[in-house]
Structure formats: C-alpha cells, structure tokens
Design a protein around this motif. Structure first.
Motif, PDB file in Angstrom:
ATOM      1  N   ASN A   1       0.816  -1.216   0.000  1.00  0.00           N
ATOM      2  CA  ASN A   1       0.000   0.000   0.000  1.00  0.00           C
ATOM      3  C   ASN A   1       0.848   1.263   0.000  1.00  0.00           C
TER       4      ASN A   1
ATOM      5  N   PRO B   1      -1.316   6.358  -5.319  1.00  0.00           N
ATOM      6  CA  PRO B   1      -2.767   6.398  -5.582  1.00  0.00           C
ATOM      7  C   PRO B   1      -3.048   7.055  -6.924  1.00  0.00           C
TER       8      PRO B   1
ATOM      9  N   GLN C   1      -8.856   5.998  -1.049  1.00  0.00           N
ATOM     10  CA  GLN C   1      -7.727   6.757  -0.501  1.00  0.00           C
ATOM     11  C   GLN C   1      -8.188   7.720   0.594  1.00  0.00           C
TER      12      GLN C   1
ATOM     13  N   ARG D   1      -8.748   5.747   3.629  1.00  0.00           N
ATOM     14  CA  ARG D   1      -7.448   5.357   4.179  1.00  0.00           C
ATOM     15  C   ARG D   1      -6.833   6.503   4.971  1.00  0.00           C
TER      16      ARG D   1
ATOM     17  N   ILE E   1      -0.477  10.451  -0.213  1.00  0.00           N
ATOM     18  CA  ILE E   1      -1.801  10.592  -0.833  1.00  0.00           C
ATOM     19  C   ILE E   1      -2.181  12.058  -0.976  1.00  0.00           C
TER      20      ILE E   1
END
Length: 482
Positions: free
Chosen positions: A333, A338, A380, A383, A456
C-alpha cells in the motif's frame, strides 16, 4: 568572506549620474567665471588702449595746430577748453601733469579740491620712466574698479612736454550683471541636465536591473524536483550576458545534480525498504521455524491429544502467516501511488463512514455542512481518515478520559478535515521525523501510516500538517481542493 555595499544598483547609478552632472556644472561654472573675468580684463585693457590712442591723436592734433609755444608751462593754455571737449567725447577723465608730477590741467575739478592728489607719487614717475614703452597703467581696486594710464605728451620732435593721465573706469556693474546672467543660464541648463540625468539613470537602471531581477526571481524559484527555465541572452549586453550564462550553466549543473541526487535517494530508499521488509519478515519466520521444529520433535501419532496439538500448531502458523501477509500488504500500500480518480465525493459522508468503522465511544464526528464535494478517490480518502483516527486511538490508550474529535470544515476554496485528540502528544525531537517512512513510536507497526497519508495528500494537491503539545494532545489537519 567578501562584503558588499547593500545599496541597490539603481540607486548607485542614479547617485553617480547626478553627482557627475553636479560636478560638471561646478567645473563649467568655475571655468566660465574665470574665463569671463579674464576676457573682461583683456577687453578693458584693449578698450583703454583704444581710448588712449584716440586721445593721444586728438592731443597731437591740438599741439600741431596751436598758436602757443610748445612748452610745459603753456599746456594749461593750449588745452584750456579742449581738455573738456576731449573728455566729453571720450567719456573719460583726463589730467595733465608736468614732468615733475605737478598737475597742470584736468577735466575734473576734484583733482584740485583734494590736496593729496595734486602731485603724482614718486613710484608712478619711476615706473613711467623705467618702462620700455614709456607707458604705465596703475590698477586701483575699490568700490569702483579703475585703471590709470600714464604716458608722455611729446612735441613734434618727441621731446616730453607733460605727463598724460587717463582715468578709465571698469564697468563692474555691467560685468557682474552679464556674469550673473551667464551663471543663471548655466543653472537652467544644469537643471535640465539633472532632469535628463534622472530620467536616463532611471531607464538605464531599470534596463540593467530588470535582467538582474529576472535572475533573482529565477534563483528564488529554483527547485531540485522541477525543471528550471533558462534566461534568454539574445538582447543582453556582454556584461550581463556573462552573468546570465553563469546562471544558465548553474541550472544545467543543478539539473544533473538533481538527477543524481534523486537516483541516489531512490536507491537509498529502496535499500532501507528492503532492509525493513527483511527485518519484518524475519520476525514471524523465527517462531514459525521453532513451532515446526517443536512439532517435529514432539509429534506422536499414538498420543490421544494429537489432534488438539495439531490444531494448536496450525493456529500458531496461521497467525504468523497472517502477520507476514499484513506486512506485505502494508508495504504494498505504501509503494503504490494512488491513481487520480474523477470521482465526486461528499466529504462529510465519507469521513463519517470512516469514523463509524471504529467502536470506541469517545470518537465524535462533526461537520459544518452536510454536503461538501470534492474530486477524490473514495478508498484513498477512507485510508487517510482511518490512519489518522487509528493513530489518535493509540495515542489516547493511557489517557484517563480519552476524547477524539473528527471535524469537517469548508474553507474558501478547500475542504479541511481535522482529527483532534487529548493523547500523549508528540515530542519536539520526533516532530521533524513524524512523516518519515518506517518511523514509529509504537512497539508494533512499521511506521508507514503517516508517510502514506502524506503521499496521498500530495498526489491530490493537498497538504497535511499538525500541532502538538506533549502530554496534552495533537491536532492533525488535512486540506485539499474542493
């Protein structure tokens, strides 16, 4: 270390040109003044000579046509009326003395009214006698500048009969007036030159400094992670071309250094990542190895509890395998960038869904508006929120009355999510490392959560910041475009 005057280049150019104009004015005014004085003196001398020549011609004419005997004592009778006529025509006072300096006749009565002026001084007689031209001029400086010209009056046989004195007054008032007018004209010209110099200095300084300002702006905007624009040198003078070429060479060298630095950083990051992955994987492998060895050593098919032991061993192995799987997922991850999604999300809804995942009752959600839309990837954004809330939960484990507030606010052009807790806070020494990969203050975990959140947010043109007081709590704030 070299030190430089911090005065701006434009100011220096302006001051230099203005000083140059003022110095030039003073020099021109000084030269003009002395030159004009010299010319006036020469003019007065020439004018006196012309006057003297004209008077002597008239005197010679009178002597040639007189009926009196040409003797010194007859001079007053010969020029009894003529001396006034000559003085009137020439505009100068005339006095005649005998050879001993005693006055014989004068066009002004003041001569005889002042006893101290009746006789020529011995110095004047000596200077007249010793001069080669038999002519002597005495300059008298006072309220009115005067020149007294002395020469001999000769008979036709060049025998001296008397001494001629011509009183010539310099026209100081006229001279000073003319000089003032000239200096005033110079002042006007100098004012025009100063104005011209100011304009010229302004445009010249602007022409020079605009290129330097361009270099300055480009240097300020120089970044290692972006391509920096060079400056065109086509229309620049040679001096500035040298400077700009040096800047352009620096840009080329900087880009090369940036590429090498980025490559080295990537290699170093991957080496660190590989070390971290290897370390994290070794941790569960060791108990797995011990479990298998213990199972092999203690396995007895005849043992009535063999099935329970197999289940226990299997459970232990599965737990360690799950740990390795979570490690692999965490690194995967973090490594995956992203992808930009054009999904329109209602931020309050997504944040509330993320908060509802947690069962802790001390987590509160608030939003100023029910609808606040943005372009963001749903996964995202979830997250980001879950990572921040998870960190807040872990930070409040030792707090007697934990309290976590997740709030959504609308800014002018951005959306803002804040996660506030009353946990242990972040120490000053850890604040600078909080977003670094593999940095963590917890006994478990790999320290990738906040690094991933930062990654991100930067991908979606957002930012993440925090404020913290050790022992009192922390506020994390993420901001991204609406």
């Amino acid at each position: 270390m070299l030190t430089f005057n911090r005065t701006s280049l434009g100011t220096k150019i302006f001051t230099s040109m203005l000083t140059l104009v003022l110095i030039a004015f003073l020099m021109i005014a000084g030269v003009t003044y002395f030159q004009y004085k010299e010319q006036i003196r020469d003019y007065n001398e020439e004018r006196l000579e012309r006057k003297e020549s004209s008077i002597r011609k008239t005197i010679d004419f009178v002597l040639d046509n007189t009926s009196y005997e040409l003797k010194t004592e007859k001079i007053p009778y010969i020029f009894k009326e003529k001396i006034y006529e000559i003085a009137s025509i020439q505009g100068e006072n005339i006095t005649m003395y005998d050879l001993e300096g005693e006055p014989l006749i004068s066009s002004t009565d003041q001569l005889f009214d002042s006893p101290q002026q009746k006789k020529l001084c011995l110095e004047t007689l000596q200077n007249l006698e010793e001069s080669e031209e038999k002519r002597y001029v005495n300059q008298l400086d006072g309220e009115v500048s005067q020149q007294l010209s002395y020469s001999y009056i000769n008979d036709p046989k060049y025998k001296p009969l008397a001494i001629l004195e011509i009183e010539y007054e310099d026209s100081e008032a006229f001279i000073n007036k003319e000089l003032r007018e000239i200096l005033w004209r110079l002042v006007i010209v100098n004012i025009l030159m100063v104005i011209t110099a100011i304009l010229l200095a302004y445009f010249l300084a602007r022409y020079i400094t605009i290129t330097l300002k361009t270099v300055e702006d480009n240097i300020k905007a120089t970044q290692l992670d972006k391509r920096n624009e060079k400056i065109d040198t086509t229309a620049l003078p040679s001096e500035l071309t040298t400077l700009v070429n040096a800047y352009n060479r620096m840009i080329d060298e900087l880009e090369g250094s940036a590429v090498k630095l980025a490559q080295n950083e990537r290699e170093a990051a991957w080496r660190e990542m590989a070390k971290q992955v290897a370390h994290e994987i070794k941790n569960p492998l060791t108990p797995m190895r011990l479990t298998v060895q213990s199972f092999e050593r203690r396995f007895d098919p005849e043992d009535p509890e063999v099935h329970d032991k197999i289940k226990e061993y299997s459970k232990t192995l599965i737990q360690q395998i799950d740990t390795m799987s979570s490690i692999a997922s965490a690194f995967s991850n973090f490594a995956d960038m992203p992808a930009q999604q054009s999904e329109i999300l209602n931020v309050p809804n997504i944040v509330k869904l993320s908060v509802d995942i947690f069962n802790e009752r001390y987590i509160y959600f608030s939003s100023e508006k029910e609808e606040l839309y943005t372009n963001f990837d749903r996964t995202q954004l979830i997250r980001v929120v879950t990572n921040l809330v998870k960190n807040a939960v872990q930070a409040t484990k030792t707090t007697a009355h934990p309290n976590i507030i997740v709030a959504v606010q609308e800014l002018e052009t951005e959306a803002e999510i804040t996660v506030t807790d009353n946990g242990i806070g972040i120490s000053a020494e850890n604040e600078v490392k909080i977003f670094e990969p593999k940095f963590t203050t917890k006994s478990s975990g790999m320290g990738l959560g906040l690094a991933m959140v930062k990654n991100i947010m930067e991908t979606y043109n957002g930012s993440i910041t925090f404020t913290s007081q050790e022992g009192k709590g922390t506020v994390f704030k993420v901001v991204f475009p609406k």
